[in-house]
Design a protein around this motif. Structure first.
Motif, short mmCIF file in Angstrom:
data_model
loop_
_atom_site.label_atom_id
_atom_site.label_comp_id
_atom_site.label_asym_id
_atom_site.label_seq_id
_atom_site.Cartn_x
_atom_site.Cartn_y
_atom_site.Cartn_z
N VAL A 284 0.72 -1.17 0.00
CA VAL A 284 0.05 -0.14 0.15
C VAL A 284 0.70 1.32 0.05
O VAL A 284 0.51 2.13 -0.72
CB VAL A 284 -0.77 -0.21 1.34
CG1 VAL A 284 -1.58 1.45 1.39
CG2 VAL A 284 -2.08 -0.89 1.08
N ALA A 285 1.92 1.32 0.97
CA ALA A 285 2.78 2.60 0.91
C ALA A 285 3.36 2.65 -0.35
O ALA A 285 3.66 3.71 -0.92
CB ALA A 285 3.87 2.27 1.99
N ARG A 286 4.05 1.64 -0.90
CA ARG A 286 4.65 1.74 -2.18
C ARG A 286 3.84 2.03 -3.31
O ARG A 286 4.12 2.68 -4.16
CB ARG A 286 5.14 0.71 -2.49
CG ARG A 286 6.52 0.29 -1.65
CD ARG A 286 7.25 -1.15 -2.08
NE ARG A 286 8.44 -1.47 -1.12
CZ ARG A 286 9.47 -1.01 -1.43
NH1 ARG A 286 9.95 -0.53 -2.24
NH2 ARG A 286 10.38 -1.32 -0.29
N ALA A 287 2.46 1.50 -3.32
CA ALA A 287 1.31 1.78 -4.21
C ALA A 287 1.09 3.15 -4.16
O ALA A 287 0.75 3.98 -5.53
CB ALA A 287 0.14 1.03 -3.92
N VAL B 79 3.57 4.77 -6.46
CA VAL B 79 3.34 4.74 -8.02
C VAL B 79 2.18 5.53 -8.54
O VAL B 79 2.44 6.04 -9.61
CB VAL B 79 3.31 3.29 -8.05
CG1 VAL B 79 2.67 3.01 -9.69
CG2 VAL B 79 4.19 2.50 -7.73
N ILE B 80 1.38 5.62 -7.73
CA ILE B 80 0.09 6.39 -8.36
C ILE B 80 0.34 7.66 -8.02
O ILE B 80 -0.01 8.54 -9.29
CB ILE B 80 -1.36 6.52 -7.28
CG1 ILE B 80 -1.58 4.72 -7.20
CG2 ILE B 80 -2.25 7.14 -7.80
CD1 ILE B 80 -2.57 4.24 -6.44
N GLU C 152 0.07 10.06 -11.95
CA GLU C 152 -0.53 11.30 -11.95
C GLU C 152 0.39 12.60 -12.49
O GLU C 152 -0.25 13.14 -13.33
CB GLU C 152 -1.26 11.76 -10.67
CG GLU C 152 -2.32 10.58 -10.16
CD GLU C 152 -2.91 10.87 -8.74
OE1 GLU C 152 -2.50 11.53 -8.30
OE2 GLU C 152 -4.04 10.46 -8.65
N ASP C 153 1.71 12.40 -11.55
CA ASP C 153 2.47 13.58 -12.07
C ASP C 153 2.73 13.32 -13.69
O ASP C 153 3.01 14.20 -14.25
CB ASP C 153 3.78 13.33 -11.26
CG ASP C 153 3.63 14.27 -9.80
OD1 ASP C 153 2.39 14.67 -9.69
OD2 ASP C 153 4.40 13.92 -8.99
N ARG D 194 -0.58 12.67 1.21
CA ARG D 194 -0.98 11.55 0.52
C ARG D 194 -1.20 11.52 -0.86
O ARG D 194 -1.47 10.24 -1.43
CB ARG D 194 -2.40 11.14 1.37
CG ARG D 194 -2.26 10.41 2.88
CD ARG D 194 -3.42 9.37 3.16
NE ARG D 194 -4.67 10.29 2.58
CZ ARG D 194 -5.41 10.98 3.57
NH1 ARG D 194 -4.81 11.35 4.85
NH2 ARG D 194 -6.39 11.33 3.36
N GLY D 195 -1.29 12.49 -1.56
CA GLY D 195 -1.95 12.75 -2.84
C GLY D 195 -3.26 12.53 -2.87
O GLY D 195 -3.66 12.38 -4.32
#
Length: 346
Positions: A104-107, A110-111, A115-116, A177-178
């Motif tokens: 989850v933390a790595r995901a 990645v997300i 998005e960037d 958190r994004g």
């Protein structure tokens, strides 16, 4: 060769043969690691993050705008691809394994990176196109958003602002958190490693019962009785700004009457329960209309707050956010309001 000396390979051939054998050995050892034949999709990772945030398959599916069965199938496929159990399922609870927590933390990273990547490509074509997720704190949102939204729509018709009212701390946590792009808040405030574009200076005024004092008379900050000061609850940065303005200590912070909205504070002052500090923008918007409450300027000290647009430092759209900040600043200061336009700050 018959009757002759044994055939000899040139040195280069011997070296080549040795290298080829070494390469084959390397491939043999690597094949034992069972490499992943295909990689998880960003969509599957977003399902996992949503389940972690909501703790419920139905709510996570709703947040991802898919059916629960689609989300469950996507998560099962993610576990198959990674070759490990990420979520322990039961009828009553969802529990993430240790590996699930790490994924989850790595995901999330990645997300965010994906998005960037998309926003950089989009911003290279034309700035402020598409969506921006904006959080605004409750002591700013009702009073500035009408002007801000009108100004942004006029300047950037292809921009879709997705606005959510949030307290400072949750808004900043969502930012890092994004889950958000920008926050419209009041400085000073704790918001982590961010960049800020100041859009306005908002004076704080003293709200007192109309029977007290004289109309138009300013009040020195050190003449405000902290024992009578009514405050917002913890979580509102205006509470901290009010305490700092009056240089009030713990006794004011432990008041028996604590409100969650400015409107409640005004009603308590109207009922003669004490005094409070209000943002000038709220007074300009008519928050005192219909109440027997007088507003007075405060002299001395630093009776003001700095309204700013903030975003994560180094964000790929930071140049666009500065453009958005300028647009908000123009919208806020364009009609002679009492709050003063601000300036860009690091």
């Amino acid at each position: 060769m018959p009757g002759g000396s044994p055939e000899r390979h040139p040195p280069s051939a011997a070296i080549w043969t040795f290298a080829a054998n070494q390469s084959n050995e390397g491939k043999s050892s690597q094949s034992s690691r069972s490499p992943i034949s295909s990689y998880p999709s960003v969509r599957q990772l977003s399902y996992l993050v949503a389940l972690h945030e909501h703790g419920h398959f139905g709510r996570a599916a709703a947040a991802c705008f898919v059916t629960q069965s689609t989300l469950s199938v996507g998560l099962a496929e993610l576990e198959r691809l990674l070759g490990t159990l990420l979520v322990e399922r039961s009828k009553r609870s969802v529990r993430f394994t240790a590996m699930g927590e790490e994924v989850v933390a790595r995901a999330r990273h990645v997300i965010l990176a994906t998005e960037d990547l998309c926003t950089v490509a989009q911003g290279a074509r034309e700035p402020l196109v598409g969506s921006i997720r904006l959080a605004a704190i409750p002591t700013i949102a009702p009073y500035l958003l009408p002007r801000v939204l009108a100004g942004v729509e006029a300047a950037w018709p292809q921009l879709r602002l997705m606005v959510r009212e949030m307290l400072t701390s949750p808004a900043c946590e969502a930012l890092h958190r994004g889950d958000g792009d920008c926050v419209l808040l009041a400085l000073p405030a704790e918001c982590g490693d961010v960049e800020a574009f100041e859009v306005a200076i908002d004076p704080l005024v003293l709200a007192s019962p109309a029977t007290e004092g004289e109309v138009g008379t300013a009040v020195a900050f050190d003449r405000i009785d902290p024992e009578r000061l009514l405050l917002l609850e913890d979580g509102h940065c205006l509470r901290d700004h009010a305490l700092a303005t009056c240089q009030a200590g713990g006794s004011a912070g432990d008041a028996a009457l604590v409100a969650s909205t400015l409107e409640t504070l005004v009603r308590l002052v109207d009922a003669g329960r004490g005094l409070t500090l209000l943002p000038q923008m709220a007074v300009d918007a008519g928050i005192l209309t219909g109440f027997r409450v007088r507003s007075s300027a405060i002299t001395g000290g630093s009776a003001e707050r700095r309204v700013a647009l903030v975003w994560r430092r180094g964000h790929s759209r930071q140049d666009e956010f500065r453009l958005l900040g300028r647009t908000i600043r123009d919208a806020v200061g364009g009609d002679g309001a009492a709050i003063r336009p601000g300036q860009a700050v690091a």
